[in-house]
Design a protein around this motif. Structure first.
Motif: not given
Length: 102
Positions: A27-55
């Motif tokens: 459960l701790g890994l699911a929340l705070a792990g490298p691919s857990g719930i808390l890492a989603w915001s970082e992934y979303n930010r990185t995804l937005a940056e990559k989309h801008a770079q792609l355009e």
């Protein structure tokens, strides 16, 4: 005789508690792990940056495709050929004035 039962009770409690500890760890890994719930915001930010770079790269690719089409050996655009001659070879007509912008 009471001392003999105590280690048995402790080992029994540890056997019963170990699945709970494993579940809490997962459960701790699911929340705070490298691919857990808390890492989603970082992934979303990185995804937005990559989309801008792609355009941006797609726009650059389109510009380069246009230049390649204008430099087609079968039908060269005279304006593009003149621009490249002036820029790369410093070729100008005698009546032209060159203004350098830096």
């Amino acid at each position: 005789m009471g001392g003999r039962n105590e280690p048995n009770i402790i080992s029994q409690n540890l056997r019963q508690a170990s699945p709970l500890f494993a579940l809490l760890f997962l459960l701790g890994l699911a929340l705070a792990g490298p691919s857990g719930i808390l890492a989603w915001s970082e992934y979303n930010r990185t995804l937005a940056e990559k989309h801008a770079q792609l355009e941006k790269l797609k726009a650059e690719r389109d510009v380069l495709k246009n230049r390649v089409a204008l430099l087609n050996p079968d039908n060269v655009d005279p304006d593009m050929a003149g621009e490249l001659l002036r820029k790369d070879l410093n070729v100008v007509h005698p009546d032209e004035m060159v203004i350098l912008l830096n």
